[in-house]
Design a protein around this motif. Structure first.
Motif, short mmCIF file in Angstrom:
data_model
loop_
_atom_site.label_atom_id
_atom_site.label_comp_id
_atom_site.label_asym_id
_atom_site.label_seq_id
_atom_site.Cartn_x
_atom_site.Cartn_y
_atom_site.Cartn_z
N GLN A 364 0.86 -1.19 0.00
CA GLN A 364 0.00 0.00 0.00
C GLN A 364 0.88 1.23 0.00
OE1 GLN A 364 -3.48 0.74 0.03
NE2 GLN A 364 -2.62 2.81 -0.17
N ASN A 365 0.60 2.17 -0.88
CA ASN A 365 1.28 3.46 -0.85
C ASN A 365 0.76 4.23 0.36
OD1 ASN A 365 2.96 5.52 -1.64
ND2 ASN A 365 1.67 6.23 -3.32
N LEU A 366 1.63 4.50 1.31
CA LEU A 366 1.22 5.10 2.57
C LEU A 366 2.10 6.31 2.88
CD1 LEU A 366 3.31 4.19 5.18
CD2 LEU A 366 2.45 1.98 4.40
N SER A 387 10.32 4.69 -1.83
CA SER A 387 9.76 5.07 -3.13
C SER A 387 8.33 4.56 -3.24
CB SER A 387 10.60 4.52 -4.29
OG SER A 387 10.37 3.14 -4.48
N GLU A 388 7.62 5.11 -4.22
CA GLU A 388 6.24 4.70 -4.46
C GLU A 388 6.14 3.53 -5.43
OE1 GLU A 388 3.55 8.60 -4.06
OE2 GLU A 388 4.96 8.69 -5.73
N THR A 770 -3.14 4.63 -4.46
CA THR A 770 -3.58 5.99 -4.15
C THR A 770 -3.94 6.64 -5.48
OG1 THR A 770 -1.21 6.56 -4.10
CG2 THR A 770 -2.32 6.36 -1.99
N ILE A 771 -4.16 7.94 -5.50
CA ILE A 771 -4.54 8.65 -6.72
C ILE A 771 -3.32 9.38 -7.27
CG2 ILE A 771 -6.07 10.41 -7.72
CD1 ILE A 771 -7.54 7.92 -6.74
N TRP A 772 -3.12 9.28 -8.59
CA TRP A 772 -1.96 9.91 -9.22
C TRP A 772 -2.15 11.42 -9.40
CZ3 TRP A 772 -1.30 6.18 -14.00
CH2 TRP A 772 -0.80 4.95 -13.55
N MET A 784 7.06 15.55 -12.86
CA MET A 784 5.78 15.83 -12.21
C MET A 784 4.86 14.62 -12.34
SD MET A 784 3.36 19.20 -12.68
CE MET A 784 1.97 18.41 -13.49
N ASN A 785 5.21 13.52 -11.70
CA ASN A 785 4.32 12.36 -11.74
C ASN A 785 4.22 11.70 -10.37
OD1 ASN A 785 6.87 11.24 -11.70
ND2 ASN A 785 6.46 9.72 -13.29
N SER A 786 3.80 12.51 -9.41
CA SER A 786 3.56 12.00 -8.07
C SER A 786 2.54 10.86 -8.11
CB SER A 786 3.02 13.13 -7.18
OG SER A 786 2.31 12.63 -6.08
N GLY A 787 2.79 9.84 -7.31
CA GLY A 787 1.85 8.74 -7.20
C GLY A 787 0.83 8.92 -6.11
N ASN A 788 0.85 10.08 -5.44
CA ASN A 788 -0.09 10.31 -4.35
C ASN A 788 -0.50 11.77 -4.33
OD1 ASN A 788 -1.64 10.24 -2.04
ND2 ASN A 788 -0.10 9.27 -0.76
N HIS A 789 -1.46 12.09 -5.18
CA HIS A 789 -2.11 13.39 -5.26
C HIS A 789 -3.61 13.14 -5.16
CE1 HIS A 789 1.22 16.00 -6.25
NE2 HIS A 789 0.42 16.98 -6.63
#
Length: 916
Positions: A364-366, A387-388, A770-772, A784-789
């Motif tokens: 889980q991305n936390l 890392s994500e 999570t939401i990208w 600019m490609n966060s995995g948690n926005h």
């Protein structure tokens, strides 16, 4: 009987018929600085159609006085009212430090007359003269490991003070602030579970302090108070490093510092006050040799100081703490809770990458940190990088973290087992790279700590569709991971800032999931504090960058007004509107006077941010046909805000402002349609979905053309974009509800359940938990490609609750005083089970399609009413608990029209069946 709680809604399990109490959304709060705190309570009853008819509040300085109804500082008398939230105190002036006890008597339409148990709260230090403590620390670097240029580092500060306690203690209160972060101990015990305290602010504007009851930690005779100071956002870590990008632009507020005042009152009335001053001892030679939020924490166990925060520790080698300058901002009692560990996660696998490297997958991305129990070798550092996602070869994908090092390091002092977790850092991660071990660890050696602002989870949602459910799961984890004493954009890279645009609409959906009111009230203050003198509202708050974030934009700063509107609509709280009205009006005037020409706002900075580009390698589209005119975005938002400000003017007693708002709105609407609307085709600007949905949903479209404009939205979405999202951050704020409200809920449902690009389901298929940040976050430039926005959620979570579950507050009786239950039942979705814990109590909507028709369980809390819309041709097609609707005494009226039966009802539990 009645149970007391100070507006946190929770006193444990209670039998039916009990009333829960609350003050300022907190249970028995310590350290309020509000002269008119507001009370609330909740009625729980097994009876139907329960409505409060009156209340009486009594407040006294002692529990004994309250029980005897003597020496009251306020007696409201019997007030004929059904108000049970945000009832303001109106008694004698409240005093610094004092405890107050209160209870409420309520009567109901059922003849009940119930006194509550006593609840209490205490006041903070209300005057500057109440402070005897001084700010202490050391305004210089001391450690050999410190580095003050480039990739800078600074060790944690440790401070201690021994003091006597002589006598029978009646109370002990600690008033404390430590910047950037503090951890406080009394006699070796940590005084609370908080982390990252106090909550972050622009420290030149305001500094928060916390108040704690610490009586249980004191001992007879000798005692020791110890504090660790971490750097947080106060001490920057890329000093003078222009190559560090955003991290090189972080503001430097100063070196860590402490303010502490421990007041011990004895039963004979005497008092001991222990204050931070230069009698305290200080060292930076402790085990935390480096710490910051972005790079991680480094801990060397060789420098551990056993017993440093207990009596008798030899601190002769420590230096005297020095008096240092105050941070500059106003010292205020913190109203919102601190961050703490709210959940834990166990890893799902460990893979060996090479002889010395292991990859831990948390599944889980936390957001938080990793607690470890491992076997180490003396002086051999164990490194943990976060890392994500992973590269194809199984190693960490780090490119999207930009300048953040995200590395924790633990150096053992001896061979053998150790347990450790950091204190002053956090990471956004799913995967952890472990190096420095000489064996393969086991899953049981790791625990993920999930850290965010302490708040109650108030919503639940599940359905028959696995995609809908997984998106909810991803949203839940993304939203709470970005609560960092401000709502941030991301938790993992070198940014982590309070961008306003991300929450202008998302804050509504979040309110169904989390009791986040105190966090957002705090954020509104952050925003106002850095508003420019000319009225310009920033794009980011608080201010932690050196460069100016006042762009003169509209769509991002709109969150300032939208959040206040959310707090009013969802919680029924008008105070944020009243407190910030003048500031909001000043901003609206600024836009009118400096950013408008011929009644059109000409300045827009960000456009329809992150709409799906024509190529999946791009971050932003280069195709003019996909871009929406920035003037349309800004003007449509400003028009809606004018209408909201008209409402705010009425609420705040500024009715004289309303005509000017209305006149300007009328002029803008005319100019807007003249500039952007093609009346013949029903298209706005270049006919993007965003241009049309903004115009329609913000009430700019003439009534006669609404159908045509909506047809263009549907045609564009279904045709050119194959029933997929074609909007960015701005358009997505209105898309799902707009489609549903105008008769195309089926298209909204298709968009929500798509698994191909661009969609939330596509993220899931690519492994997202999570939401990208981007619809194409798996292929776009890592800049600019966060995995948690959460910005691309738009109005999706609101749509889940208000449209799929059918739980919505009536706009005329806000805060769910009246509930509008009107679900949409899309083809392909067989059932929904949802709940929302309102301030009045739980609201439930559980519907299911079956062979006999639609069964729908609805729960309405006491002291509220509901309008329940059931899909049926006539009332005789609907039963409640197997009986005709009007046989239920809680049902007030039944009306049928346009294929729906609308039931007006009081509180209770209803089991409807709408036959085919």
């Amino acid at each position: 009987m009645v149970c007391a709680a100070l507006f946190f809604m929770g006193c444990g399990e209670k039998p039916a018929g009990v009333v829960d109490l609350a003050v300022e959304l907190q249970e028995n709060p310590i350290g309020l600085d509000e002269q008119h705190p507001r009370f609330g309570w909740r009625i729980e009853s097994d009876q139907d159609d329960v409505m409060q008819t009156s209340y009486r509040i009594m407040v006294a300085p002692t529990k004994t006085d309250l029980d005897k109804a003597e020496n009251l500082v306020w007696d409201s008398g019997v007030v004929s009212s059904d108000q049970s939230t945000f009832v303001p105190y109106a008694g004698s002036q409240l005093e610094s430090r004092k405890d107050y006890y209160w209870k409420v008597l309520i009567t109901t339409n059922k003849g009940d007359s119930l006194w509550s148990d006593a609840a209490q709260w205490s006041m903070a230090l209300l005057d500057d003269g109440d402070w005897q403590a001084q700010w202490i620390g050391i305004d210089s670097s001391l450690n050999a490991t410190d580095r003050l240029t480039g990739d800078s580092r600074l060790a944690a500060r440790y401070l201690r003070k021994e003091f006597p306690v002589e006598g029978n203690v009646a109370s002990a209160r600690l008033y404390i602030s430590g910047l950037g972060f503090y951890e406080c101990y009394l006699n070796g015990r940590k005084i609370n579970e908080d982390i990252f305290a106090p909550t972050a602010t622009d420290y030149t504007k305001s500094v928060n302090y916390n108040v704690f009851d610490v009586m249980e930690f004191l001992k007879d005779k000798q005692n020791t108070i110890g504090v660790i100071l971490g750097n947080g956002r106060y001490f920057s870590m890329r000093l003078g490093d222009p190559s560090a990008g955003l991290l090189g632009s972080l503001r430097q507020f100063g070196y860590p510092k402490l303010l502490a005042q421990l007041e011990i009152t004895y039963k004979d009335g005497s008092k001991t006050v222990v204050v931070s001053d230069d009698s305290w001892k200080l060292t930076t030679n402790g085990p935390i040799i480096a710490n910051n939020e972005f790079d991680g924490e480094e801990y060397n166990a060789n420098y551990e100081m056993k017993g440093w925060n207990e009596n008798g520790f030899d601190d002769s080698a420590w230096m005297q703490a020095r008096k240092v300058g105050a941070p500059g901002g106003e010292l205020v009692a913190q109203r919102n809770p601190n961050i703490m560990t709210m959940d834990t996660v166990d890893p799902v696998s460990i893979n060996q990458l090479n002889d010395s490297t292991y990859i831990v997958d948390m599944g889980q991305n936390l957001v938080g940190w990793l607690a470890v129990t491992l076997k180490g070798q003396k002086d051999k550092p164990i490194k943990m990088r976060f890392s994500e996602t992973l590269k194809d070869d199984g190693s960490l994908y780090m490119d999207n973290l930009r300048g953040a090092h995200v590395t924790d390091i633990y150096t053992p002092a001896s061979d053998g087992l150790f347990s450790w977790e950091p204190r002053f850092t956090y990471h956004g991660f799913r995967f952890v790279e472990i190096t420095g071990l000489n064996y393969k660890p086991e899953l049981k050696n790791f625990k993920g700590k999930v850290n965010y602002d302490r708040m109650e989870t108030v919503g639940s949602f599940e359905s028959s569709d696995s995609t809908i459910n997984q998106i909810y799961h991803n949203a839940f984890w993304g939203i709470r991971g970005n609560y960092r004493s401000m709502p941030t954009d991301c938790p993992q890279r070198d940014e982590r800032m309070g961008w306003l645009g991300d929450r202008a609409m998302g804050c509504i959906g979040e309110s169904f999931m989390f009791r986040h009111a105190l966090l957002y009230e705090k954020w509104l203050k952050d925003i106002e504090q850095i508003q420019s003198e000319n009225g310009c509202v920033p794009d980011v708050a608080p201010a932690f960058w050196t460069f100016d974030q006042h762009s003169g934009n509209v769509t991002w700063p709109a969150a300032y007004i939208c959040v206040a509107d959310m707090l009013y609509n969802q919680y029924g709280d008008s105070r944020p509107i009243k407190e910030h009205y003048a500031s909001m009006k000043k901003w609206m005037d600024f836009i009118r006077d400096t950013q408008m020409k011929d009644n059109v706002v000409i300045n827009d900075v960000y456009g329809d941010w992150c709409m799906p580009p024509e190529s999946q390698e791009l971050i932003h589209s280069a195709d003019p046909a996909r871009k929406t005119d920035g003037r349309l975005l800004a003007t449509s938002f400003y028009y809606r805000l004018l209408n909201i400000m008209s409402k705010f003017a009425a609420i705040s007693g500024n009715e004289a402002d309303i005509p000017a708002y209305q006149e300007l709105a009328a002029n803008i609407k005319s100019a807007y349609n003249q500039m952007f609307l093609n009346a013949e085709t029903g298209q706005y600007a270049n006919n993007t979905v965003t241009a049309n949905i903004l115009s329609l949903m913000q009430d700019l479209t003439p009534d006669s053309l609404q159908g045509k404009v909506f047809e263009n939205i549907v045609e564009k979405t279904q045709g050119e974009f194959d029933s997929h999202v074609s909007t960015g951050l701005i358009g997505i704020q209105f898309l799902m509800r707009g489609l549903t409200e105008h008769g195309k809920g089926d298209l909204a449902y298709t968009i929500a359940t798509n698994r191909t690009y661009p969609s939330w389901g596509y993220m899931i298929d690519k492994g997202a938990t999570t939401i990208w940040e981007l619809w194409n976050g798996d292929t776009a430039d890592p800049a600019m490609n966060s995995g948690n926005h959460v910005m691309l959620l738009g109005d999706l979570m609101t749509w889940y609750y208000e449209n799929l579950a059918g739980i919505k507050s009536d706009p005329q009786q806000v805060g769910f005083k009246k509930i509008v239950m009107a679900p949409y039942f899309p083809d392909g979705l067989d059932w929904v089970n949802a709940s929302y814990e309102s301030l009045y109590g739980p609201i439930e909507s559980n519907w299911k399609k079956g062979e006999n028709g639609l069964s729908w369980k609805v729960v309405i809390p006491a002291n509220t009413t509901a309008s329940i819309r059931i899909p049926a041709a006539s009332a005789d097609k609907v039963t409640e608990s197997g009986k005709p609707l009007l046989q239920n005494p809680a049902v007030k009226s039944v009306n049928a029209a346009d294929g729906f039966v609308v039931v007006e009802a009081g509180s209770g539990t209803f089991d409807f069946l709408a036959g085919k």
